[in-house]
Design a protein around this motif. Structure first.
Motif, PDB file in Angstrom:
ATOM      1  N   GLU A  94       0.788  -1.131   0.295  1.00 60.26           N
ATOM      2  CA  GLU A  94       0.107  -0.103  -0.372  1.00 60.26           C
ATOM      3  C   GLU A  94       0.736   0.891   0.234  1.00 60.26           C
ATOM      4  N   SER A 103      -3.078   3.334  -2.987  1.00 60.04           N
ATOM      5  CA  SER A 103      -2.765   2.891  -3.850  1.00 60.04           C
ATOM      6  C   SER A 103      -1.985   1.436  -3.740  1.00 60.04           C
ATOM      7  N   CYS A 104      -2.810   0.611  -3.671  1.00 61.16           N
ATOM      8  CA  CYS A 104      -2.377  -1.274  -3.373  1.00 61.16           C
ATOM      9  C   CYS A 104      -1.268  -1.576  -4.998  1.00 61.16           C
ATOM     10  N   GLY A 105      -0.020  -1.791  -4.950  1.00 58.35           N
ATOM     11  CA  GLY A 105       0.538  -2.583  -5.722  1.00 58.35           C
ATOM     12  C   GLY A 105       0.972  -3.648  -5.849  1.00 58.35           C
ATOM     13  N   SER A 118       2.602  -7.391  -6.969  1.00 56.54           N
ATOM     14  CA  SER A 118       3.246  -8.772  -7.673  1.00 56.54           C
ATOM     15  C   SER A 118       3.516  -9.881  -7.189  1.00 56.54           C
ATOM     16  N   THR A 148      -0.248 -12.124  -9.800  1.00 57.53           N
ATOM     17  CA  THR A 148      -1.517 -10.688 -10.290  1.00 57.53           C
ATOM     18  C   THR A 148      -1.912 -12.027 -11.109  1.00 57.53           C
ATOM     19  N   ARG A 206      -9.121   0.351 -10.715  1.00 60.42           N
ATOM     20  CA  ARG A 206      -8.032  -0.937 -10.769  1.00 60.42           C
ATOM     21  C   ARG A 206      -7.326  -0.384 -11.783  1.00 60.42           C
ATOM     22  N   LYS A 247      -0.949  -1.617 -15.317  1.00 59.62           N
ATOM     23  CA  LYS A 247       0.171  -1.066 -13.442  1.00 59.62           C
ATOM     24  C   LYS A 247       0.157  -2.350 -11.904  1.00 59.62           C
ATOM     25  N   ASN A 248      -0.965  -3.167 -12.494  1.00 59.90           N
ATOM     26  CA  ASN A 248      -1.061  -4.109 -11.275  1.00 59.90           C
ATOM     27  C   ASN A 248      -1.175  -3.515  -9.962  1.00 59.90           C
ATOM     28  N   THR A 249      -2.352  -2.166  -9.805  1.00 56.64           N
ATOM     29  CA  THR A 249      -2.506  -1.529  -9.262  1.00 56.64           C
ATOM     30  C   THR A 249      -4.225  -1.383  -8.610  1.00 56.64           C
ATOM     31  N   TYR A 306      -6.448   0.770  -6.762  1.00 55.97           N
ATOM     32  CA  TYR A 306      -7.009   2.466  -6.394  1.00 55.97           C
ATOM     33  C   TYR A 306      -7.967   2.445  -5.188  1.00 55.97           C
TER      34      TYR A 306
END
Length: 130
Positions: free
Chosen positions: A6, A21-23, A25, A28, A75, A79-81, A83
Motif C-alpha cells: 500500500e 494505491s495497492c500495488g 506483484s 497477479t 484498478r 500497472k497491477n494496481t 486504487y
C-alpha cells in the motif's frame, strides 16, 4: 504467491481527499478480487470496498455503507494496481488501511469478510484531522 504494497496514506484535513494505491506483484494474473479494509485502534478490521474482475463482463464493486458516495475503488491492470480514492474525509476515517487479494471466485457479498482473503499488504496509516 502475491505480494501487496500500500502507498498514498498520510495526513488529511476533514473534508479533504487522499488516494491510496495497492500495488501487486507475483502471480497477479490469478487474482479475482481486491478489497480494502481498515482498522482503528482497539477496533476490529472493517470492510471498506472491494472490486472483482469478471472478464468480459466488466468489474463489480461493493462498498461499506459508511463510505458509499465518498470512496471509489478502481484498478489499473497495466500497472497491477488497485486504487482507493477517498473524498470528503472525516476524522472517523482515521485508521490503518489494508489491501487484500483473493484468487478464487466467490460471491461479491462474501468479500466483506477478512478471512476470504489469503493475501494482505502491511497496511498504511490514514489520519484525518478535524
Amino acid at each position: 504467491q502475491v505480494q501487496l504494497v500500500e502507498s498514498g496514506g498520510g495526513l488529511a484535513q476533514a473534508g479533504g481527499s487522499l488516494r491510496l494505491s495497492c500495488g501487486a506483484s507475483g502471480h497477479t494474473f490469478t487474482l479475482y478480487a481486491v478489497g480494502w479494509f481498515r482498522q482503528a485502534p482497539g477496533k476490529a478490521r472493517d470492510f471498506v470496498a472491494a472490486v472483482t474482475w469478471n472478464g468480459d463482463g466488466g468489474d463489480s464493486t461493493d462498498y461499506a455503507d459508511s463510505v458509499k458516495g465518498r470512496f471509489t475503488i478502481s484498478r489499473d491492470n497495466a500497472k497491477n494496481t488497485v486504487y482507493l480514492q477517498m473524498s470528503t474525509l472525516n476524522p472517523e476515517d482515521t485508521a490503518i488501511y489494508y489491501c487484500a487479494a483473493r484468487d478464487a471466485v466467490t460471491l461479491l457479498s462474501a468479500l466483506k469478510f477478512p478471512d476470504r482473503y489469503p493475501y494482505w499488504g502491511q497496511g498504511i496509516q490514514v489520519t484525518v484531522s478535524s
